[in-house]
Design a protein around this motif. Structure first.
Motif, PDB file in Angstrom:
ATOM      1  N   ALA A  97       0.822  -1.213   0.000  1.00 36.10           N
ATOM      2  CA  ALA A  97       0.000   0.000   0.000  1.00 36.10           C
ATOM      3  C   ALA A  97       0.855   1.261   0.000  1.00 36.10           C
ATOM      4  O   ALA A  97       0.367   2.353   0.261  1.00 36.10           O
ATOM      5  N   CYS A  98       2.174   1.089  -0.268  1.00 35.02           N
ATOM      6  CA  CYS A  98       3.032   2.277  -0.325  1.00 35.02           C
ATOM      7  C   CYS A  98       3.770   2.329  -1.655  1.00 35.02           C
ATOM      8  O   CYS A  98       4.498   3.273  -1.926  1.00 35.02           O
ATOM      9  N   GLY A  99       3.607   1.281  -2.474  1.00 38.85           N
ATOM     10  CA  GLY A  99       4.247   1.294  -3.792  1.00 38.85           C
ATOM     11  C   GLY A  99       5.617   0.643  -3.834  1.00 38.85           C
ATOM     12  O   GLY A  99       6.326   0.760  -4.835  1.00 38.85           O
ATOM     13  N   HIS A 100       6.011  -0.069  -2.783  1.00 33.55           N
ATOM     14  CA  HIS A 100       7.341  -0.685  -2.785  1.00 33.55           C
ATOM     15  C   HIS A 100       7.421  -1.828  -3.809  1.00 33.55           C
ATOM     16  O   HIS A 100       8.513  -2.184  -4.258  1.00 33.55           O
ATOM     17  N   ASP A 101       6.248  -2.406  -4.176  1.00 27.48           N
ATOM     18  CA  ASP A 101       6.220  -3.395  -5.266  1.00 27.48           C
ATOM     19  C   ASP A 101       6.683  -2.729  -6.567  1.00 27.48           C
ATOM     20  O   ASP A 101       7.477  -3.296  -7.326  1.00 27.48           O
ATOM     21  N   GLU A 125      11.490  -0.924   5.369  1.00 32.23           N
ATOM     22  CA  GLU A 125      11.477   0.539   5.353  1.00 32.23           C
ATOM     23  C   GLU A 125      10.365   1.063   6.255  1.00 32.23           C
ATOM     24  O   GLU A 125      10.512   2.082   6.917  1.00 32.23           O
ATOM     25  N   GLU A 126       9.234   0.347   6.261  1.00 31.39           N
ATOM     26  CA  GLU A 126       8.088   0.802   7.071  1.00 31.39           C
ATOM     27  C   GLU A 126       8.334   0.541   8.554  1.00 31.39           C
ATOM     28  O   GLU A 126       7.476   0.823   9.377  1.00 31.39           O
ATOM     29  N   GLY A 127       9.434   0.010   8.899  1.00 31.68           N
ATOM     30  CA  GLY A 127       9.799  -0.306  10.272  1.00 31.68           C
ATOM     31  C   GLY A 127      10.075  -1.790  10.377  1.00 31.68           C
ATOM     32  O   GLY A 127       9.498  -2.571   9.632  1.00 31.68           O
ATOM     33  N   HIS A 173      -1.063   7.084   0.248  1.00 32.30           N
ATOM     34  CA  HIS A 173      -0.219   5.991   0.719  1.00 32.30           C
ATOM     35  C   HIS A 173      -0.792   5.408   2.018  1.00 32.30           C
ATOM     36  O   HIS A 173      -1.344   6.132   2.835  1.00 32.30           O
ATOM     37  N   HIS A 174      -0.638   4.105   2.175  1.00 30.38           N
ATOM     38  CA  HIS A 174      -1.091   3.364   3.362  1.00 30.38           C
ATOM     39  C   HIS A 174      -2.619   3.269   3.421  1.00 30.38           C
ATOM     40  O   HIS A 174      -3.170   2.913   4.463  1.00 30.38           O
ATOM     41  N   SER A 175      -3.308   3.595   2.323  1.00 36.62           N
ATOM     42  CA  SER A 175      -4.752   3.368   2.241  1.00 36.62           C
ATOM     43  C   SER A 175      -4.964   1.970   1.648  1.00 36.62           C
ATOM     44  O   SER A 175      -4.149   1.492   0.846  1.00 36.62           O
TER      45      SER A 175
HETATM   46 ZN   LIG Z   1       4.953   3.878   3.460  1.00 32.00          ZN
END
Ligand SMILES: [Zn+2]
Ligand SMILES: [Zn+2]
Length: 410
Positions: free
Chosen positions: A108-112, A144-146, A373-375
């Motif tokens: 949900a952040c586009g890392h794909d 990256e998101e933690g 992002h994150h939706s």
């Molecule tokens: Zn993110």
């Protein structure tokens, strides 16, 4: 040489990689399925790579063999790093896409898209390795998101052997409203904020609510603390040096007629500058100590330094801007007017080596790609993915070319 055509030829493949990666979102440092997928693609391309750097991270290397090796005074080849994050989020996907994830997590952040674009850049550079000197290091990083994979990968040697001299990375999506679909957002200097958290225990002495004189009330002390902390940003930070102090949790007490022993607060600090960040961390402690001391209580304070401010190197960014103008068109390269208060652990690499982090706009109202992002409905316009590959590949190519010519005239 302009690599846009090579990226355009790969477009279908890049989109396909993105869709396959989209279906296996994994969390934090634990991204083994994603890592195995990336490893297979790199192997197919004939790219040497090391697995399990930072638990699930991958470091690949493409060695250019064009002409004389690009070497500095001690004879070492120059290396540029290209970085993508790998992790998804614990969000149940609601995009309705045919290739939506069904495992309870979501990209949900586009890392794909970041991974697919970096695979695309890797393929282009590998195919053109006769045309450049020096090396390109591919850094696929989890968490990256933690809790943060960059620091771990660096500690496990991601920037060494060969040593990385510069780094480039990007974020797709709608992080800045100034960057439209297919546009490139660049920023000189401090571009994103530090991301820290803190815990405070305000310790008093519990007693009957009707007899406050027999105890020390941590709730009243906490009220003073919350208000006073807000004056750090409003009264002590220069107004043009953006910073945030937010308390997200405040917990204490169990009944209407009991003054509790203590109150716990948890919050976050964001700052665009490192000196401001350090000042705030110290001032929270002094304020908490002062208020609790003056009111007869005590305290415990724990501050955790997370991601540092993300700072782009001015010289590298200036050169990259020229690259981006060639790839996306000068009218589509936007110098963003303000930094983001979000955090990003790309900042750790940029603390070690010069480079730049840029944005690639991928919201598209015409396709109803409008969610943040994150939706659970976040998506990217896949038509921009080839541009991301071209920007990374060309950025590396141009940098190596320039560094080589500088060295050869030395
Ligand atoms: Zn993110
Ligand atoms: Zn992200």
């Amino acid at each position: 040489m302009n690599l846009t055509c090579s990226a355009k030829e790969l477009e279908k493949q890049i989109i396909n990689w993105r869709r396959e990666l989209h279906q296996c979102p994994e969390l934090g440092l634990d991204t083994p399925v994603t890592a195995a997928y990336l490893s297979q693609r790199l192997t197919e391309m004939g790219i040497e790579h090391r697995m399990k750097v930072g638990v699930s991270g991958i470091v690949g290397i493409i060695r250019g063999n064009g002409g004389n090796p690009c070497a500095d005074k001690v004879g070492r080849q120059k290396t540029i790093g290209l970085r993508s994050d790998m992790d998804g989020l614990a969000i149940i996907e609601e995009t309705g896409l045919a290739f939506a994830a069904t495992n309870g997590n979501m990209h949900a952040c586009g890392h794909d898209a970041h991974m697919a674009m970096l695979l695309g850049a890797a393929k282009i550079l590998q195919d053109h390795r006769e045309r450049f000197k020096g090396s390109v290091k591919l850094i696929f990083q989890p968490a990256e998101e933690g809790p943060g994979g960059a620091r771990l990968m660096i500690s496990e040697g991601a920037l060494e052997n060969p040593d990385v001299d510069a780094i480039l990375g990007l974020h797709i999506g709608i992080i800045s409203k100034e960057v439209d679909t297919g546009q490139v957002g660049i920023h000189y200097g401090n571009m994103m904020a530090s991301l820290d958290d803190f815990k405070i225990r305000v310790i008093g002495k519990g007693c009957h609510g009707a007899m406050p004189d027999t105890g020390v009330d941590p709730i009243v002390m906490s009220a003073q603390v919350v208000n006073a902390l807000q004056t750090i940003v409003s009264r002590e930070v220069r107004p043009t040096h953006s910073a945030v102090v937010s308390i997200g949790v405040i917990r204490g007490g169990r009944a209407f007629n009991i003054i509790p022993d203590e109150v716990e607060m948890i919050g976050t600090v964001r700052a665009i500058r490192s000196d401001v960040r350090e000042m705030i961390a110290a001032r929270i402690k002094e304020i908490v100590a002062g208020i609790t001391g003056a009111m007869g209580g005590s305290y415990e304070y724990h501050y955790t330094m997370g991601y540092p401010p993300l700072v782009n190197d001015a010289r590298f960014t200036r050169e990259f801007k020229k690259t981006a103008e060639r790839i996306a068109g000068a009218e589509n390269v936007v110098e963003m007017s303000e930094p983001s208060m979000g955090g990003e652990d790309m900042a750790h690499y940029l603390e070690k080596v010069p480079g730049t982090y840029f944005l690639l706009g991928s919201n598209n109202p015409a396709k109803n790609i409008i969610h943040p992002h994150h939706s659970s409905k976040f998506d990217v316009d896949e038509d921009v993915l080839y541009l991301g590959s071209a920007l990374l590949a060309q950025g590396a190519f141009d940098w190596l070319k320039k560094e080589a010519s500088v060295n050869m005239t030395e």
